[in-house]
Design an enzyme around this catalytic site. Structure first.
Site, PDB file in Angstrom:
ATOM      1  N   GLU A 127       1.121  -3.511   4.050  1.00  0.00           N
ATOM      2  CA  GLU A 127       2.252  -3.344   3.129  1.00  0.00           C
ATOM      3  C   GLU A 127       3.489  -4.116   3.568  1.00  0.00           C
ATOM      4  OE1 GLU A 127       0.384  -0.898   4.290  1.00  0.00           O
ATOM      5  OE2 GLU A 127      -0.334   0.336   2.625  1.00  0.00           O
TER       6      GLU A 127
ATOM      7  N   PHE B 105      -1.095  15.791   3.090  1.00  0.00           N
ATOM      8  CA  PHE B 105      -1.735  14.570   3.569  1.00  0.00           C
ATOM      9  C   PHE B 105      -1.005  13.334   3.034  1.00  0.00           C
ATOM     10  CE2 PHE B 105      -4.965  11.171   2.939  1.00  0.00           C
ATOM     11  CZ  PHE B 105      -5.150  10.873   4.283  1.00  0.00           C
ATOM     12  N   GLN B 106      -0.707  12.428   3.895  1.00  0.00           N
ATOM     13  CA  GLN B 106       0.021  11.189   3.580  1.00  0.00           C
ATOM     14  C   GLN B 106       1.353  11.467   2.893  1.00  0.00           C
ATOM     15  OE1 GLN B 106      -2.741   8.372   1.677  1.00  0.00           O
ATOM     16  NE2 GLN B 106      -3.238   7.580   3.708  1.00  0.00           N
TER      17      GLN B 106
ATOM     18  N   LYS C 206       2.599  11.839  -7.691  1.00  0.00           N
ATOM     19  CA  LYS C 206       1.310  11.590  -8.347  1.00  0.00           C
ATOM     20  C   LYS C 206       1.221  12.336  -9.681  1.00  0.00           C
ATOM     21  CE  LYS C 206      -3.559  11.045  -7.278  1.00  0.00           C
ATOM     22  NZ  LYS C 206      -4.640  11.181  -6.292  1.00  0.00           N
TER      23      LYS C 206
ATOM     24  N   MET D 256      12.716 -17.429  22.286  1.00  0.00           N
ATOM     25  CA  MET D 256      14.152 -17.160  22.344  1.00  0.00           C
ATOM     26  C   MET D 256      14.466 -16.159  23.446  1.00  0.00           C
ATOM     27  SD  MET D 256      17.032 -18.062  21.184  1.00  0.00           S
ATOM     28  CE  MET D 256      17.313 -18.603  19.498  1.00  0.00           C
TER      29      MET D 256
END
Lengths: 167, 584
Positions: free
Chosen positions: B53, B115-116, B165, B480
């Site tokens: 993502e 969940f999630q 959802k 760097m």
């Protein structure tokens, strides 16, 4: 450190207080007190925040708050504005001290709102210095617990900060 | 007004279509599954399935930065949403118009540690311009339209829309267009006339003016307007890291980039100036160095669309809130009026500036270890590819060299993570840019460290026919950081060796990795191979290309102003401070 009183008119949306408080935290602005409640316009809430500023100019604080999408208006009230704190104080009392406590209550124009044999709950409204002075008087008797509202403030005169704001 | 019964999920896709969205970068999961179903049928929206993502977020940023349009990314709840966080923070720092849509667990499960489940609105509150949690399908059209408006207007930025959802599954009467209710959102675009006059007076009176041009010019699309103003005033001009390309590098007024790794003329030009004409810049610490000693004699005209940027770091003598595209023409018109009667002679100032330009051009040393010079490689990529190409960089030495040694002639050609400094930005951002502007040649110029953070998106490019070119400037280290260890930590190289160079373990082998990902992999170790490899990469368009340029790890970025010190202390090269004003 200088102290400023802000009146913030906000849309009454979920998470609004988190947005405002979070902004203060991440920009390192110190909040001394915060009071939130509904305003006279439906759907709008009003926050009174006392902010102490060190370094960053006050203007930066108000500009950042103004950037929050749900904030309608930010006004810095002048020091002459009406400012009130509301406190509840539970003080230990017995037969010998009760009359002295009640005398202090009268002198400060506070009110007793609950009495039991060994304690009283006192309510006081006033500006911060009056409340602080009252607490000092009560301390020797034994303050068992204390709660306060955070400062509520309103500009004097007939103007209101919600003028020109309609929902 | 149209009205029909849709599910929340269908309404999300329909609203995006109606708002002109043609591309979404995303990855499905449980809580966003309902929305992926109607997405499959959309004829207007191309969905590009990423491999992580974060890639979707940076790709949407690259899409936005290359095209000036909104970038959109889509993810599921919990870890899907948290993987977007870095890209959202990045977009917030660099004012990128980004819409992030995330699925959320069912509204009855919110707060139960389902969940999630992750409170992504709470997590992203400090790094979004605004965010919404939607639990009722009826709110979807209004919220999506508001989110797009907020992300793309005023000072652009990321907006997150988190949709449960059950709201996605709920059927409702879809009405378009929705009525927007944003009483607290009124960006000021038109400047105050008196302030514009005051700015014009100050510019006309200045003896040593300099344009301090920031990324706001690019976000506002005001390059043409800037060119006219700058040529009218005739003053030197500097373009910050975010503004490279906002003004042509070939223009003789352009002194290049200021700041920590800016050119000596740009750094000293700001220091010696008596007026900073600040346009869409924000006095970042990498530009100002020690703020107290920054441009000590200069007055400041500061134009920005975000009132909070004005006076945040440096006092503005003339503050102007407005959109540069509207402010600059007004300023130009005012100045023309003043110049009709008098114009300040700034030739003495130019003499000083030109001395620095001649004496301290950008340059670099040739490496002593026989490996390629990273600066030379990057310079050649720019010279061969030209100003119409797009260049996306990661973060670190290669980013600074890309900002310095590629010559930019147009806005939106240079994409990088300026404010956040996000390693791993380049590959997905280049992917997004190529999707937005398929006809352009798109380079990701990356470091070996950055490249290993997000190179999984090469698969996305290979499968979706997005033929980007990746130049890995492989110095086998976190370059760097290593440079700072060389300079400030007595050459103690704590944890900066990445073992990707030719005389190391060479893990991973970037050529093999490229091939495994369906790309053409090329390794370049000799100077005479550089041009041929770049040309082969440009000609290869049936798959992405990765060139592994094995460069010297001892090359350093110069000039440099060390962190927190005054810009007066700019070092032209190691142990070499420029001489100016007769001082050393």
């Amino acid at each position: 450190m200088s102290k400023h009183v802000l009146s913030i008119l906000v849309e009454d949306k979920p998470g609004l207080l988190t947005r405002v408080a979070g902004l203060f935290a991440r920009r390192s602005f110190n909040i001394e007190s915060l009071a939130v409640g509904t305003s006279e316009i439906e759907g709008l809430s009003r926050i009174t925040a006392v902010v102490s500023v060190d370094g960053a100019p006050m203007e930066q604080v108000t500009k950042q708050i103004n950037k929050l999408i749900n904030v309608i208006k930010v006004v810095e009230l002048d020091p002459e504005a009406v400012q009130r704190d509301h406190m509840l104080i539970k003080v230990k009392t017995d037969a010998t001290t009760r009359s002295q406590v009640l005398e202090a209550v009268t002198l400060f124009r506070a009110r007793v709102i609950d009495v039991v044999s060994d304690a009283v709950i006192i309510e006081i409204t006033g500006d911060s210095s009056k409340c602080a002075a009252f607490i000092k008087i009560l301390e020797p008797f034994g303050i068992k617990e204390m709660v306060q509202s955070g400062i509520l403030a309103m500009g004097r005169g007939s103007k209101s900060i919600t003028e020109k704001v309609s929902k | 007004m149209s009205k029909e019964v849709l599910t929340g999920a269908q309404a999300i896709i329909r609203s995006l279509e109606l708002l002109g969205v043609d591309t979404i970068f995303g990855l499905p999961g449980g809580a966003i599954l309902p929305t992926y179903d109607p997405l499959m049928d959309s004829k207007k929206i191309r969905h590009i399935l990423v491999r992580h993502e974060q890639g979707a977020g940076h790709a949407a940023e690259g899409y936005a930065s290359a095209s000036g349009r909104l970038g959109v990314c889509l993810a599921t709840s919990g870890p899907g949403a948290t993987n977007l966080v870095t890209a959202i923070a990045d977009a917030h720092m660099d004012s990128v118009p980004l819409l992030a849509i995330t699925g959320q667990v069912g509204s009855h499960l919110i707060g139960t540690d389902a969940f999630q489940e992750a409170d992504i609105v709470g997590i992203t509150m400090p790094i979004t311009k605004h965010s919404f949690l939607v639990t009722n399908a009826n709110d979807i059209p209004e919220v999506i339209a508001s989110a797009v408006l907020i992300a793309t207007t005023g000072r652009p930025g990321p907006v997150l829309v988190d949709i449960t959802k059950d709201a996605q599954n709920q059927k409702f009467d879809f009405v378009w267009p929705p009525k927007l209710d944003l009483p607290g959102y009124k960006p000021v675009t038109k400047p105050h006339g008196k302030q514009v006059q005051a700015a014009a007076q100050m510019i006309a009176a200045a003896k040593k003016p300099i344009f301090y041009v920031g990324g706001g010019i690019i976000r506002s699309g005001a390059s043409k307007e800037l060119l006219e103003l700058a040529e009218l005033v005739g003053a030197p001009l500097i373009t910050t890291l975010m503004a490279r390309g906002a003004f042509p590098d070939s223009h003789k007024q352009n002194l290049g980039m200021p700041g920590m790794h800016g050119t000596v003329p740009a750094v000293i030009g700001l220091q010696r100036s008596d007026l900073l004409i600040t346009l869409g810049a924000r006095f970042d610490d990498r530009v100002t160095g020690d703020v107290k000693s920054f441009a000590p004699e200069a007055k400041v005209v500061h134009v920005d669309i975000d009132p909070a940027e004005i006076g945040k770091i440096r006092h503005a003598d003339v503050p102007i809130v407005g959109d540069l595209k509207e402010v600059i023409p007004e300023l130009t018109a005012e100045l023309k009026k003043i110049y009709a009667t008098k114009k300040q002679d700034i030739s003495e100032w130019w003499k000083t500036v030109n001395t620095m330009v001649e004496k301290y051009p950008l340059g670099h040393d040739e490496p002593e270890d026989g490996k390629l010079s990273p600066q030379a490689v990057i310079k050649r990529i720019g010279e061969i590819s030209g100003p119409e190409a797009i260049y996306a960089a990661g973060v670190g030495q290669h980013q600074m060299w890309s900002a310095q040694f590629i010559k930019y002639e147009r806005p939106n050609a240079w994409l990088n993570s300026g404010g956040a400094g996000t390693m791993g930005y380049a590959v997905p951002a280049a992917m997004g840019a190529k999707v937005a502007q398929p006809e352009r040649l798109v380079w990701a110029i990356d470091g070996d460290g950055c490249f290993q953070m997000t190179n999984q998106e090469l698969v996305t490019c290979a499968i979706n026919n997005i033929p980007i070119k990746v130049a890995v400037i492989n110095n086998s280290s976190l370059g760097m950081v290593r440079q700072w260890q060389t300079m400030f930590y007595n050459k103690r190289y704590s944890n900066t060796d990445l073992h990707t160079g030719s005389d190391s373990l060479m893990l991973p082998d970037f050529v093999k990795l490229a091939e495994a990902y369906g790309c053409l992999g090329i390794r370049v170790e000799k100077e005479e191979e550089i041009d041929a490899a770049i040309k082969l990469a440009i000609e290869t368009n049936d798959r992405p290309v990765v060139i592994d340029f094995i460069v010297s790890r001892d090359a350093m970025v110069w000039p440099m102003v060390a962190a927190g010190v005054s810009n007066d202390e700019v070092m032209y090269a190691r142990d070499a401070a420029p001489v100016w004003d007769g001082r050393e």
